[in-house]
Structures are given as structure tokens and as C-alpha cells.
Design a protein around this motif. Structure first.
Motif, PDB file in Angstrom:
ATOM      1  N   VAL A 177       0.801  -1.491  -0.011  1.00 36.72           N
ATOM      2  CA  VAL A 177      -0.392  -0.458  -0.394  1.00 36.72           C
ATOM      3  C   VAL A 177       1.042   0.892  -0.041  1.00 36.72           C
ATOM      4  CG1 VAL A 177      -2.012  -1.181   1.365  1.00 36.72           C
ATOM      5  CG2 VAL A 177      -0.560  -0.050   2.272  1.00 36.72           C
ATOM      6  N   ASP A 178       0.493   2.204  -0.026  1.00 38.20           N
ATOM      7  CA  ASP A 178       1.343   3.609  -0.354  1.00 38.20           C
ATOM      8  C   ASP A 178       1.857   4.528   0.739  1.00 38.20           C
ATOM      9  OD1 ASP A 178       0.959   3.868  -3.130  1.00 38.20           O
ATOM     10  OD2 ASP A 178      -0.892   4.236  -3.479  1.00 38.20           O
ATOM     11  N   GLU A 179       0.548   4.571   1.966  1.00 41.62           N
ATOM     12  CA  GLU A 179       0.983   4.554   3.223  1.00 41.62           C
ATOM     13  C   GLU A 179       0.386   4.226   4.474  1.00 41.62           C
ATOM     14  OE1 GLU A 179      -3.017   8.014   2.596  1.00 41.62           O
ATOM     15  OE2 GLU A 179      -1.141   8.780   2.603  1.00 41.62           O
ATOM     16  N   LEU A 180       0.936   4.712   5.881  1.00 40.93           N
ATOM     17  CA  LEU A 180       0.373   4.691   7.000  1.00 40.93           C
ATOM     18  C   LEU A 180      -1.037   4.001   7.002  1.00 40.93           C
ATOM     19  CD1 LEU A 180       1.518   2.779   9.618  1.00 40.93           C
ATOM     20  CD2 LEU A 180       1.580   5.292  10.562  1.00 40.93           C
ATOM     21  N   ARG A 181      -1.495   5.248   6.942  1.00 42.74           N
ATOM     22  CA  ARG A 181      -2.971   4.679   6.735  1.00 42.74           C
ATOM     23  C   ARG A 181      -3.900   3.990   6.169  1.00 42.74           C
ATOM     24  NH1 ARG A 181      -6.438   8.261  10.050  1.00 42.74           N
ATOM     25  NH2 ARG A 181      -4.194   9.901   9.845  1.00 42.74           N
ATOM     26  N   GLU A 182      -3.732   3.891   4.959  1.00 46.53           N
ATOM     27  CA  GLU A 182      -4.145   2.869   4.262  1.00 46.53           C
ATOM     28  C   GLU A 182      -4.311   1.533   4.735  1.00 46.53           C
ATOM     29  OE1 GLU A 182      -3.941   1.585  -1.034  1.00 46.53           O
ATOM     30  OE2 GLU A 182      -2.591   2.891   0.468  1.00 46.53           O
ATOM     31  N   GLY A 183      -2.685   0.928   5.454  1.00 48.30           N
ATOM     32  CA  GLY A 183      -2.023  -0.826   5.847  1.00 48.30           C
ATOM     33  C   GLY A 183      -2.842  -0.631   6.944  1.00 48.30           C
ATOM     34  N   ALA A 184      -3.561   1.172   7.906  1.00 47.44           N
ATOM     35  CA  ALA A 184      -3.459   0.915   9.528  1.00 47.44           C
ATOM     36  C   ALA A 184      -4.529  -0.083  10.064  1.00 47.44           C
ATOM     37  CB  ALA A 184      -3.378   1.742  10.037  1.00 47.44           C
ATOM     38  N   ASP A 185      -6.524   0.026   9.254  1.00 46.81           N
ATOM     39  CA  ASP A 185      -6.942  -0.298   8.956  1.00 46.81           C
ATOM     40  C   ASP A 185      -6.307  -1.932   9.377  1.00 46.81           C
ATOM     41  OD1 ASP A 185      -7.896   1.659   9.628  1.00 46.81           O
ATOM     42  OD2 ASP A 185      -9.297   1.536   7.819  1.00 46.81           O
ATOM     43  N   ARG A 186      -6.420  -2.528   8.135  1.00 46.28           N
ATOM     44  CA  ARG A 186      -5.721  -4.041   7.950  1.00 46.28           C
ATOM     45  C   ARG A 186      -5.235  -4.445   8.580  1.00 46.28           C
ATOM     46  NH1 ARG A 186      -7.358  -8.943   6.384  1.00 46.28           N
ATOM     47  NH2 ARG A 186      -5.628 -10.411   5.621  1.00 46.28           N
ATOM     48  N   PHE A 187      -3.919  -4.394   9.219  1.00 40.34           N
ATOM     49  CA  PHE A 187      -3.589  -4.841  10.066  1.00 40.34           C
ATOM     50  C   PHE A 187      -3.578  -4.767  11.572  1.00 40.34           C
ATOM     51  CE2 PHE A 187      -0.240  -4.748  13.636  1.00 40.34           C
ATOM     52  CZ  PHE A 187       0.462  -5.844  13.208  1.00 40.34           C
ATOM     53  N   GLY A 188      -4.604  -3.711  11.991  1.00 42.87           N
ATOM     54  CA  GLY A 188      -5.530  -4.198  12.997  1.00 42.87           C
ATOM     55  C   GLY A 188      -6.421  -4.400  13.365  1.00 42.87           C
TER      56      GLY A 188
END
Length: 581
Positions: A177-188
């Protein structure tokens, strides 16, 4: 649940055949799910909540040879699949679920999940062990501690076909993904499920480490929302009081049972008490067995034990991300971030910046070649670690090599320079670090078994690793906030926890352990096969041990730790070989 070994091919082992994969044997009592239709078969072995319906649906994937899709279920497990012509064998991305194999001439290869099941004598690979002490293990991810036995690296699977050499397949499967916010939900989502599905499945009280650090604390908070947790914390006069304070606050916040073990000198590192298992490979945790025995006693026999092991790797990133910026031609951005990082820590940015530029210019192969040349030129003088990231840093262990040892390690470094590995600094570093923590977890399994503990490592599940590595390393490397992805991905964690920036240190504890056990450790060094094989100069190691035990050379403690557990492990391997002769 403890005995989950498997063998395939003609490797000899007693055990139970897996349905549809009749020549694959598993340990009695092992948790396994298997399905088959004619010659097509699929088995999942280990900790995986996959349903029978999902397995049956995946037979289509097996027929099509889409092997990487078989590694996308949650949990930690092995996969064995056959389409009637080829067989695919794979562990997890971190390498906790190891797969070993050995070549059998024209007959292909035999594989197993434990090296001892391959039918070869387990002869330690002394030059590789010396190289590992000198430059780290990450340059040789395909090697095992034993001669003629290979290891499938984390992130790869093994594809076997009759009459063909074994093939390593990349199954990393990271979708960036391009940035933290984009991947954070999935990681959570995936870290929450990785913790909570295990707690729910346990159906009772589960154990958990609670060191007070962010990783174990977050796992305990998530676990407490899904079931009943009994957390354990170790402390003594040498460990961090701040860690202890955070552990107590997390326990109070969650309302869980919490036992604090206050250790004495008997629990200091490097005691190697009688009856301690030798283990399958040398791991740093071997030095902590007395401590583990003490603080884990209250949670013996529980269905599982949660740990925060691996959180540093998936939640954070090293300064290799700035080398990556330089590799991408983003010099100004790299310099800005390095200067900001140095100012926050009140250090000079110059040496840091110089080291990173050098790493970008030399690249992986160039760095390994330069290290090989340095070893061949003559004895290495121990120096303080240079600031900044490096592809290959010769540690204090390099100064303990004999002339013969230096040439052996140099040859292995040159060999590694030609191997296929990621050439982008951040990718190389994160996979190297992941395999290292996976090897640590894998190596602790015999100790856990001896202590009645079944450890689980939610941060190292495939789904969690892929979600983390999808986020650019640069975004995971927080300048102001520590481990910013944790705050972004699990917003229910309390601010006082995710705002923590400090991290406890075990340096004082290790110094005390070296001092207490120095005489015995001297004996381990002198009698080591590394010395007997002419690779290590015992006088150099003993001198470093004496200085460290007096608190005069803290910079060599990490290398000494690795050296001592390797010498201790080899003492057990030598005894086993002598008994077999």
C-alpha cells in the motif's frame, strides 16, 4: 499438540500417515486437517482456524498450482499439498514452522520438519557457525546449523517433482500500500484476530508474557477482550523499573490476573542449569533458561501462552528505510529525515549520514565483498558499532577469529554475495529480521516443552506479517512517535501505552550473569569445537569475557551472548555425536 513433526519422501520416521499423502508421516496426536480427491491432496498441520469447507474449496487451487494461496489462512502452520505430479511443502513466513531438506543424488530430495528425521548424522557446520557469529545469520537464509542439511527460508516453499531437483518458490505474497493510514486498518484487523481467535479457541485461562513493552502489552489488552488471561512478569535488581511499572498498569487496566516473579542471582543469565534441553539450534534464549523456569511456573500447563515476540519487526523498521530513499534517488528527503532523527536523540547526524550513504553506494554484494577483504587482510580490531545501518557489519566476533577462521568466513561471505536476495535495503532488512526472530521462536520450542508452556506468536502469523510489510518501512519508522502503526491500527489501546517511547534493556542483567558464571563460561570457550576446529582464538574471547564481566566493555555483550550460547549448544551436540559413535 506438542509433537508436530512431519517427514516426506523416503526419510525414515515412525508416525501416522496423513490421508491422501500416504508417504508423509506425522507425530501421533498432532493436530492436522486433510482432504483429498483422487491424486489431489491437501493437509494443514498446526495452529490454523481453516474449516473443512475451506480446505475442500482449496483443492481447486492445488490443481491449478497456485501454491501461495495456500499460505493465506490465519494462524501458524505447515501446508503439504500434491496435485498428483508435484508436491508443495511450506511453513510460515517467519520460519517458526521450519522445513529442512537434503539432496539424495538422482533421487531428488527428502524433507522433514525436524533435521533429525532426515536420516543423516547431525554434524554441526562449524565454518557457518563461525560466520554467523561474525556477520550475522541473515546472509545465509538457506543454511541450517548442520552439514548437508538445508533450510527452506521463511517466505519460500519447497516444490518437489520426481526426477527433478527441489525448487524454492517465493510465497511472500506482500501486496504493498502507499502509506500508513491505508494499511493500518487491515493490520489492526489481523493482529486482533490473531490474538483473539486463539484465546476464544482455548476455552479457558490462557497465559501471557507481560514485560511492560508495547508489543506484549498490546497483545494482553487484545486478549483480555476475548477471554481470561493470566499474565506473568519477570523483574530483578538489574531490569527496568519502568517496564515493571507499565506491566502493572496494563494488568490493572485490563483487570487480568498478574503474577510478578522477583528473580534472584540464581536466575541470572548464562547459568545453563543441569537438565536444560540443548535444543535444535543455538538461540540467545538458551542463556535465560533459569529465568524462564522461574517466572513461567505459574502458567505451566495452560492451553497456550501469548508473547509479544516479533512485534519489533512488524511494527517498526530500521534505518535501512533511509538507505532505500538514497537507492531511489531521494537524497534530500533521506538527509532531512536523518538530521531530524539525530536531533531528536541529541546525536551528531554526520557519522550516521556517512554510513547510510556508504551502504547505498556499495549495495549488498559490494558490502559483503568489502567485509571479506577486511577479514583476509588480517586481524580485525574490535571497535564501537558505527552509527547507521549496514548490509554487513563485522562485529566483535570478527576479532576472535583465527587466521584460518577469517579465510573460512571470507569465503562464505563471497558465496553469499552471489546468492539471490533482495537488493533494496529495507526489503532485505525486514526479511532478514523476520527470519531471525522466527529462528529464535523456533529454537525456544524445546525449552517451552520442557517447561510445560505452549508459546504462540501472533505478531508472526502470515496474515500479520503481510499486513505489516505491505506498509512501507519508511512509514513504520516513526521519527516522533514510536511504532506509529500500533496507535493507528488499534485505536482502543490507551494513549498512555501507545505514547511510550522508551524500551527496557537487559545489559546490566547480562553483565551480572557473565560475572557470576565466568569460570564455567571460560571452560565452555576453551573446550568448544570452534576452538578445536581452529576457527576461534580462545584467548581473544576469554579476554573479552573478562572485560565484559567487569563492566568495562558493554559493546561486545551481544556478540559474547551469541558466542556463549553457541559454545554451550555445541557441547551438547558433541556429546550426542560421541554417544552415537
Amino acid at each position: 499438540m506438542e509433537r508436530q513433526w512431519m517427514t516426506g519422501g523416503s526419510a525414515a520416521a515412525d508416525g501416522v500417515a496423513i490421508d491422501g499423502l500416504g508417504d508423509v508421516r506425522r507425530a501421533p496426536g498432532t493436530w492436522v486437517q486433510a482432504v483429498s480427491e483422487g491424486p489431489v491432496a491437501l493437509a494443514v498441520v498446526g495452529d490454523c482456524p481453516v474449516t473443512g469447507q475451506e480446505l475442500h474449496a482449496a483443492l481447486v487451487t492445488v490443481r491449478a498450482g497456485r501454491w501461495v494461496e495456500l499460505t493465506r489462512w490465519p494462524g501458524s502452520y505447515w501446508v503439504v499439498a500434491s496435485d498428483g505430479r508435484q508436491r508443495f511443502v511450506c511453513g510460515d513466513l517467519a520460519g517458526i514452522r521450519a522445513v529442512y531438506y537434503t539432496l539424495r543424488g538422482d533421487d531428488g530430495a527428502a524433507w522433514a520438519t525436524e533435521a533429525r528425521l532426515l536420516g543423516r548424522p547431525l554434524v554441526p557446520d562449524l565454518p557457518w557457525l563461525a560466520a554467523r557469529l561474525t556477520a550475522g545469520e541473515h546472509h545465509w537464509p538457506h543454511r541450517s546449523p548442520y552439514e548437508q542439511i538445508r533450510l527452506v527460508p521463511g517466505g519460500f516453499g519447497l516444490l518437489l517433482a520426481p526426477g527433478a531437483p527441489p525448487q524454492l518458490l517465493d510465497v511472500s505474497g506482500v501486496e504493498p500500500v502507499d502509506e500508513l493510514r491505508e494499511g493500518a486498518d487491515r493490520f489492526g484487523q489481523v493482529i486482533t484476530e490473531a490474538v483473539q481467535h486463539r484465546v476464544r479457541a482455548a476455552g479457558g485461562v490462557v497465559g501471557a508474557d507481560l514485560s511492560g513493552g508495547l508489543d506484549s502489552s498490546a497483545a494482553v489488552v487484545l486478549a483480555a477482550d476475548a477471554g481470561t488471561v493470566h499474565a506473568v512478569t519477570y523483574t530483578d535488581g538489574y531490569t527496568s523499573g519502568e517496564d515493571m511499572a507499565f506491566a502493572s498498569r496494563v494488568a490493572e487496566h485490563t483487570g487480568i490476573a498478574h503474577t510478578v516473579d522477583i528473580g534472584a542471582d540464581e536466575q541470572l543469565p548464562f547459568s545453563f542449569p543441569p537438565g536444560q534441553p540443548t535444543g535444535k539450534e543455538p538461540v540467545l534464549e538458551a542463556a535465560m533458561f533459569a529465568m524462564d523456569t522461574s517466572y513461567l511456573r505459574p502458567v505451566r500447563g495452560l492451553p497456550l501462552h501469548l508473547t509479544g515476540h516479533g512485534g519489533d519487526i512488524v511494527l517498526d523498521a530500521s534505518s535501512s528505510c533511509w538507505v532505500r530513499l538514497l537507492q531511489d534517488g531521494r537524497r534530500r528527503e533521506a538527509h532531512r529525515q536523518v538530521v531530524a532523527f539525530a536531533r531528536l536523540r541529541n546525536t551528531a547526524p554526520g557519522p550516521y549520514w556517512k554510513a547510510l550513504k556508504e551502504a547505498a553506494i556499495l549495495g549488498r554484494a559490494g558490502s559483503l565483498e568489502r567485509a571479506a577483504q577486511a577479514l583476509e587482510r588480517g586481524p580485525i580490531t574490535p571497535q564501537a558499532a558505527v552509527a547507521g545501518w549496514s548490509w554487513c557489519r563485522l562485529g566483535a566476533g570478527a576479532s576472535w577469529l583465527t587466521g584460518y577462521g577469517r579465510h573460512q568466513v571470507a569465503a562464505l561471505l563471497r558465496q553469499a554475495a552471489g546468492d539471490q536476495q533482495p537488493e533494496l535495503a529495507d526489503e532485505f532488512d525486514q526479511w532478514a529480521a523476520l527470519r531471525s526472530v522466527g529462528a529464535s521462536a523456533r529454537g525456544w520450542i524445546p525449552y517451552g516443552h520442557a517447561l510445560g508452556i505452549r508459546p504462540v506468536y501472533p505478531y508472526l502469523d502470515n496474515t500479520v506479517v503481510r499486513a505489516a510489510f505491505a506498509v512501507p518501512a519508511l512509514a513504520r519508522r516513526g521519527l516522533v512517535a514510536y511504532k506509529p502503526m500500533l496507535r493507528e491500527s488499534v485505536p482502543e489501546l490507551p494513549d498512555w501505552l501507545t505514547s511510550r517511547r522508551s524500551k527496557g534493556s537487559f545489559t546490566a542483567q547480562r553483565i551480572a550473569g557473565l560475572a557470576r558464571h565466568r569460570d564455567r563460561l571460560d571452560g565452555l570457550i576453551v573446550s568448544s569445537p570452534l576452538v578445536g576446529g581452529g576457527l576461534i582464538d580462545p584467548a581473544a574471547v576469554r579476554s573479552a569475557l573478562a572485560q565484559a564481566a567487569r563492566g568495562q566493555s558493554a559493546t561486545v555483550i551481544a556478540d559474547l551472548h551469541q558466542m556463549l550460547v553457541t559454545c554451550w549448544w555445541l557441547s551438547g551436540q558433541t556429546t550426542a555425536l560421541e554417544a552415537a559413535c
